[in-house]
Design a protein around this motif. Structure first.
Motif, PDB file in Angstrom:
ATOM      1  N   UNK A  36       0.837  -1.211   0.000  1.00  0.00           N
ATOM      2  CA  UNK A  36       0.000   0.000   0.000  1.00  0.00           C
ATOM      3  C   UNK A  36       0.871   1.261   0.000  1.00  0.00           C
ATOM      4  N   UNK A  37       1.916   1.249   0.848  1.00  0.00           N
ATOM      5  CA  UNK A  37       2.785   2.444   0.938  1.00  0.00           C
ATOM      6  C   UNK A  37       3.437   2.732  -0.411  1.00  0.00           C
ATOM      7  N   UNK A  38       3.882   1.671  -1.106  1.00  0.00           N
ATOM      8  CA  UNK A  38       4.517   1.867  -2.417  1.00  0.00           C
ATOM      9  C   UNK A  38       3.503   2.398  -3.424  1.00  0.00           C
ATOM     10  N   UNK A  39       2.263   1.891  -3.338  1.00  0.00           N
ATOM     11  CA  UNK A  39       1.224   2.382  -4.265  1.00  0.00           C
ATOM     12  C   UNK A  39       0.894   3.843  -3.999  1.00  0.00           C
ATOM     13  N   UNK A  40       0.908   4.224  -2.718  1.00  0.00           N
ATOM     14  CA  UNK A  40       0.661   5.625  -2.368  1.00  0.00           C
ATOM     15  C   UNK A  40       1.763   6.516  -2.932  1.00  0.00           C
ATOM     16  N   UNK A  41       2.983   5.965  -3.033  1.00  0.00           N
ATOM     17  CA  UNK A  41       4.073   6.740  -3.634  1.00  0.00           C
ATOM     18  C   UNK A  41       5.372   6.732  -2.855  1.00  0.00           C
ATOM     19  N   UNK A  42       5.353   6.169  -1.629  1.00  0.00           N
ATOM     20  CA  UNK A  42       6.604   6.107  -0.855  1.00  0.00           C
ATOM     21  C   UNK A  42       7.610   5.241  -1.610  1.00  0.00           C
ATOM     22  N   UNK A  43       8.861   5.689  -1.613  1.00  0.00           N
ATOM     23  CA  UNK A  43       9.937   4.893  -2.212  1.00  0.00           C
ATOM     24  C   UNK A  43      11.052   4.625  -1.207  1.00  0.00           C
ATOM     25  N   UNK A  44      10.923   5.190  -0.028  1.00  0.00           N
ATOM     26  CA  UNK A  44      11.930   5.054   1.035  1.00  0.00           C
ATOM     27  C   UNK A  44      11.246   4.298   2.183  1.00  0.00           C
ATOM     28  N   UNK A  45      11.785   3.118   2.488  1.00  0.00           N
ATOM     29  CA  UNK A  45      11.197   2.262   3.534  1.00  0.00           C
ATOM     30  C   UNK A  45      12.232   2.067   4.637  1.00  0.00           C
ATOM     31  N   UNK A  46      11.777   2.212   5.889  1.00  0.00           N
ATOM     32  CA  UNK A  46      12.674   2.071   7.049  1.00  0.00           C
ATOM     33  C   UNK A  46      12.252   0.855   7.876  1.00  0.00           C
ATOM     34  N   UNK A  47      13.136  -0.178   7.895  1.00  0.00           N
ATOM     35  CA  UNK A  47      12.852  -1.353   8.712  1.00  0.00           C
ATOM     36  C   UNK A  47      14.067  -1.624   9.594  1.00  0.00           C
ATOM     37  N   UNK A  48      14.097  -2.785  10.251  1.00  0.00           N
ATOM     38  CA  UNK A  48      15.205  -3.149  11.144  1.00  0.00           C
ATOM     39  C   UNK A  48      15.144  -4.647  11.368  1.00  0.00           C
ATOM     40  N   UNK A  49      16.314  -5.241  11.632  1.00  0.00           N
ATOM     41  CA  UNK A  49      16.320  -6.665  11.985  1.00  0.00           C
ATOM     42  C   UNK A  49      15.407  -6.902  13.188  1.00  0.00           C
ATOM     43  N   UNK A  50      15.442  -5.976  14.149  1.00  0.00           N
ATOM     44  CA  UNK A  50      14.658  -6.148  15.383  1.00  0.00           C
ATOM     45  C   UNK A  50      13.149  -6.024  15.166  1.00  0.00           C
ATOM     46  N   UNK A  51      12.709  -5.607  13.984  1.00  0.00           N
ATOM     47  CA  UNK A  51      11.260  -5.527  13.721  1.00  0.00           C
ATOM     48  C   UNK A  51      10.702  -6.869  13.218  1.00  0.00           C
ATOM     49  N   UNK A  52      11.602  -7.779  12.856  1.00  0.00           N
ATOM     50  CA  UNK A  52      11.208  -9.121  12.373  1.00  0.00           C
ATOM     51  C   UNK A  52      10.255  -9.061  11.184  1.00  0.00           C
ATOM     52  N   UNK A  53      10.346  -7.999  10.404  1.00  0.00           N
ATOM     53  CA  UNK A  53       9.440  -7.909   9.251  1.00  0.00           C
ATOM     54  C   UNK A  53      10.179  -7.571   7.944  1.00  0.00           C
ATOM     55  N   UNK A  54      11.513  -7.776   7.958  1.00  0.00           N
ATOM     56  CA  UNK A  54      12.260  -7.508   6.717  1.00  0.00           C
ATOM     57  C   UNK A  54      11.772  -8.408   5.577  1.00  0.00           C
ATOM     58  N   UNK A  55      11.354  -9.632   5.902  1.00  0.00           N
ATOM     59  CA  UNK A  55      10.861 -10.552   4.868  1.00  0.00           C
ATOM     60  C   UNK A  55       9.631  -9.996   4.164  1.00  0.00           C
ATOM     61  N   UNK A  56       8.721  -9.426   4.940  1.00  0.00           N
ATOM     62  CA  UNK A  56       7.511  -8.827   4.354  1.00  0.00           C
ATOM     63  C   UNK A  56       7.845  -7.615   3.503  1.00  0.00           C
ATOM     64  N   UNK A  57       8.812  -6.822   3.967  1.00  0.00           N
ATOM     65  CA  UNK A  57       9.250  -5.658   3.162  1.00  0.00           C
ATOM     66  C   UNK A  57       9.798  -6.158   1.830  1.00  0.00           C
ATOM     67  N   UNK A  58      10.676  -7.179   1.908  1.00  0.00           N
ATOM     68  CA  UNK A  58      11.291  -7.709   0.686  1.00  0.00           C
ATOM     69  C   UNK A  58      10.257  -8.248  -0.290  1.00  0.00           C
ATOM     70  N   UNK A  59       9.254  -8.951   0.254  1.00  0.00           N
ATOM     71  CA  UNK A  59       8.209  -9.522  -0.620  1.00  0.00           C
ATOM     72  C   UNK A  59       7.449  -8.407  -1.337  1.00  0.00           C
ATOM     73  N   UNK A  60       7.160  -7.346  -0.610  1.00  0.00           N
ATOM     74  CA  UNK A  60       6.424  -6.225  -1.232  1.00  0.00           C
ATOM     75  C   UNK A  60       7.278  -5.530  -2.289  1.00  0.00           C
ATOM     76  N   UNK A  61       8.556  -5.364  -2.007  1.00  0.00           N
ATOM     77  CA  UNK A  61       9.443  -4.708  -2.989  1.00  0.00           C
ATOM     78  C   UNK A  61       9.471  -5.524  -4.277  1.00  0.00           C
ATOM     79  N   UNK A  62       9.634  -6.838  -4.096  1.00  0.00           N
ATOM     80  CA  UNK A  62       9.740  -7.713  -5.273  1.00  0.00           C
ATOM     81  C   UNK A  62       8.453  -7.687  -6.095  1.00  0.00           C
ATOM     82  N   UNK A  63       7.320  -7.817  -5.389  1.00  0.00           N
ATOM     83  CA  UNK A  63       6.034  -7.863  -6.102  1.00  0.00           C
ATOM     84  C   UNK A  63       5.732  -6.541  -6.803  1.00  0.00           C
ATOM     85  N   UNK A  64       6.279  -5.455  -6.292  1.00  0.00           N
ATOM     86  CA  UNK A  64       5.955  -4.136  -6.866  1.00  0.00           C
ATOM     87  C   UNK A  64       6.531  -3.956  -8.264  1.00  0.00           C
ATOM     88  N   UNK A  65       7.653  -4.639  -8.522  1.00  0.00           N
ATOM     89  CA  UNK A  65       8.306  -4.453  -9.824  1.00  0.00           C
ATOM     90  C   UNK A  65       8.973  -3.091  -9.981  1.00  0.00           C
TER      91      UNK A  65
END
Ligand code: NAD
Length: 274
Positions: A36-65
């Motif tokens: 959703x954030x990428x569709x809204x227009x964000x291109x800068x994403x801030x995550x962390x190992x300690x958030x345990x959600x880097x995998x979800x970020x990566x999946x969204x980046x890949x699917x976005x093309x």
């Protein structure tokens, strides 16, 4: 499409001044939230190992093309990995599905374990290897930044710190400005406190026909901060991104400056104690 201004870091690279943070985004929901954030227009994403959600970020980046060079991805080194940076960074890259991150931060200095200097030397090496484009820190105080400067030649590109209208971090921002470090604001909307209920912000927002959240994000941008508001809700993501059609006056900025509560405004943990 909105063009987010870019700030130039001390290494000559640029960072989009407005990004999207994913702290406390449920790992199960992260892919759809970031999509959703990428569709809204964000291109800068801030995550962390300690958030345990880097995998979800990566999946969204890949699917976005979206082409890699149009994205700016930050992640952070866990507190128990200061002596193990190469492996920790590779785990983050694997989870994100990336060959490099644009910005890698030491999440907290953890002065009690006193390993952040070792970690910083490893970030410098990772940068030379091309695994990270820019190296920075988070939650560092001047005493920690001075120590990096004493023993290494690389000045952090950014320091990501708690910063919002109740906790404006004037002294640390002045230190950053004097040393060529960009200030990145975490908890920019108030973090634990929630959106400010101060009537001065409400009046400013009303005068511009915008929401309190929009007035606050705009304040960060005009102060020169990098700002990474978080929301799970697409309409709020869009609201927080729609901040380029108005400008706060000098008098309004001065009025917001008065809301600062100094150290009493801190809602997160004190970097000396973590
Ligand atoms: P934030 O200040 O961005 O506040 C987020 C909360 O504000 C949301 O959960 C929501 O409740 C509310 N909100 C968002 N948009 C709104 C809107 N338009 N209207 C009304 N309410 C709204 O807090 P945060 O998530 O703590 O900080 C942002 C990002 O900073 C994080 O996601 C993370 O990436 C980063 N962060 C870093 C550290 C660190 O130690 N480096 C610590 C905390 C957060």
């Amino acid at each position: 499409m909105t063009t987010v201004p870019a700030l130039t870091m001390n290494d000559g690279l640029t960072i989009p001044q407005l990004g999207f943070g994913v702290f406390r985004v449920d790992p199960e929901q992260t892919e759809s939230v970031v999509a959703d954030a990428l569709e809204v227009g964000y291109r800068h994403i801030d995550t962390a190992a300690l958030y345990y959600n880097e995998g979800g970020v990566g999946a969204a980046l890949k699917a976005s093309g979206i082409p890699r060079d149009e994205l700016f991805i930050t992640t952070k080194l866990g507190n128990d990995r200061h002596e193990d940076v190469a492996a920790a960074l590779q785990e983050s890259l694997d989870a994100l599905g990336l060959d490099y991150v644009d910005l890698y931060l030491i999440h907290w200095p953890v002065p009690k374990q006193d390993k952040y200097l070792t970690a910083w030397e490893s970030l410098i090496a990772a940068r030379e290897e091309g695994l990270i484009r820019s190296a920075g820190v988070s939650n560092f105080l001047p005493e920690h930044l001075d120590r990096l400067a004493e023993f290494t030649d690389l000045v952090p590109a950014v320091n990501q710190i708690e910063l919002h209208v109740e906790f404006q971090q004037r002294e640390l921002r002045a230190y950053h400005a004097a040393h060529g470090i960009l200030t990145e604001a975490w908890g920019p909307l108030g973090h634990g406190l929630g959106l400010s209920s101060d009537p001065r912000i409400a009046a400013i927002a009303q005068a511009h026909g915008v929401t309190v959240a929009q007035a606050i994000v705009r304040w960060h941008l005009q102060l020169g901060n990098i700002v990474i508001p978080k929301s799970n809700h697409r309409e709020r993501m869009a609201e927080n991104f729609d901040v380029f059609g108005f400008e706060l006056s000098a008098a309004e900025l001065a009025s917001i400056a008065e809301i600062d509560k100094g150290a009493a405004g801190r809602t997160g943990r004190d970097p000396r104690e973590v």
